[in-house]
Design a protein around this motif. Structure first.
Motif: not given
Lengths: 267, 267
Positions: A181, A231, B238, B240
């Motif tokens: 992340k 990422t 990000t 996730y």
């Protein structure tokens, strides 16, 4: 395979040439890149002046592409809308000289080009080598090729692209590839204040990096530990977790406000 | 109260003057804004040329501030790092002429200034009036004042700011304030290709907006329905939800890749 290559260091930068040479046996390549360095342009686009495109060809080593007097995001838009006859299978931005980690991705032209590709719905990667003085793009190029082969096989959720950072280290010191992340970066002593020969003040933006969040699982930690960092990034900036909270406090107070603004009408 | 005002339409734009006049009885105001229009600059910062700052004062109506030859994000950095003796309580960017909705926030200098404020940890708002030809900033200014009063009272999760869009409609047609998520915008016919008097091609970036996601709960839908839209935005890009998925496919394949790159060393 058709690959669109772009960057923010400009069409003459060694990083984009390294991508050309690692991919030329695998795909048809289209280069559309800024005519000079455009780093830190963020996701800027050029709407107040016209864009021009110039075809460049180098004989040795072989390389050709379009140079644009605009930002990396301009380049991707021009490539997809005007210059390419058929859409690409992948868009790659880089290889950038210098890391694009944590909060810094917001300022990065390299990352914004990949993001523009993802907005259009194409698989995309932004690739950087950490270290401003690097001259070796070989490992980063090989990593990009490996990731693209994986991407073609496995696919990627739409509206997402990969931000890749490769440590500027000898190969035997690379410990693996980590999926990370974004960490958080801040800078200290950001402005260097100077006086010009006519006695007027000016500022250079610079600053020393301070990693505020280089915790477990972040891209910054991965690089610090000799890992290649990958990422997954998307471009929906909505903070969904607080929609309800804000909704609650506006729910209570908006009625008197709305009554007030209507009363003020005509004044 | 101390408020930092900035924008991307430039220090002479009526939107920032409207903010001054709505807040001058409530707070100490600091204006640090671009010396000319810098819209669509995204989150660009100026690192390749020096920044200059000029103090401007207007007598009637009263207004003063610093004009910077840089981007909105530059202005916020300069204000916080160099120009203000004490930190602000709130940062407001706007009032922008023209909407900043959906995907367009990525290109917006107005939004990037508020984001820069949030990166520094300050409560921040970006405010826009929909409609490129608007001349009435009154309702948007009153809305901004209302939201700031709420923000001071209720607080906001750190690393988040509010993106506010106010419809360019008569007050009686405003139906409320909606807390929204970002919709999705695309453009058609983006480039207008022309030939200059010397026979060379150039392109203007323009295009007609096409709302791809103007669904329930989006900022675009809210504006279409005569609502003021307030979207909480954060800057962690990000994704996730797919970290694990990417981790899985790299977990299986990275070992042979890493062995390969180490073998290649020295070649």
């Amino acid at each position: 395979m058709r690959i669109l290559l772009t960057n923010d260091d400009g069409i003459h930068a060694p990083g984009i040439h390294a991508l050309w040479h690692i991919f030329e046996d695998w795909a048809e390549l289209f280069v559309v890149a800024p005519d000079s360095e455009r780093s830190a342009t963020g996701h800027g686009i050029t709407v107040h002046q016209p864009l021009r495109v110039e075809k460049l060809t180098f004989a040795k080593p072989h390389f050709h592409g379009w140079a644009v007097n605009g930002t990396p995001a301009d380049c991707v838009k021009l490539a997809l809308e005007e210059l390419m006859d058929d859409p690409p299978d992948i868009i790659i931005s880089g290889i950038n000289r210098g890391a694009n980690l944590g909060t810094d991705v917001l300022y990065s032209g390299t990352v914004s080009a990949a993001m523009e590709g993802a907005i259009y719905g194409f698989p995309a990667l932004a690739v950087s080598v950490t270290g401003w003085k690097t001259t070796d793009y070989g490992l980063a190029a090989e990593t990009t090729r490996f990731l693209c082969e994986q991407l073609v096989e496995k696919g990627l959720t739409s509206e997402t692209f990969l931000n890749v950072n490769v440590p500027d280290l000898p190969r035997e010191q690379i410990h693996g590839i980590g999926v990370t992340k974004l960490g958080s970066r801040r800078y200290q002593n950001i402005f260097d204040k100077r006086t010009d020969p006519r006695g007027r003040t000016y500022y250079w933006m610079a600053g020393e990096v301070k990693d505020v969040d280089a915790g477990e699982g972040t891209d910054i930690r991965a690089i610090n530990e000799g890992m290649i960092s990958v990422t997954p990034i998307h471009f929906d900036l909505t903070n969904y977790t607080i929609i309800q909270e804000v909704d609650q406090w506006l729910g209570e107070t908006q009625r008197p406000f709305l009554e007030l603004i209507k009363k003020r009408e005509g004044t």
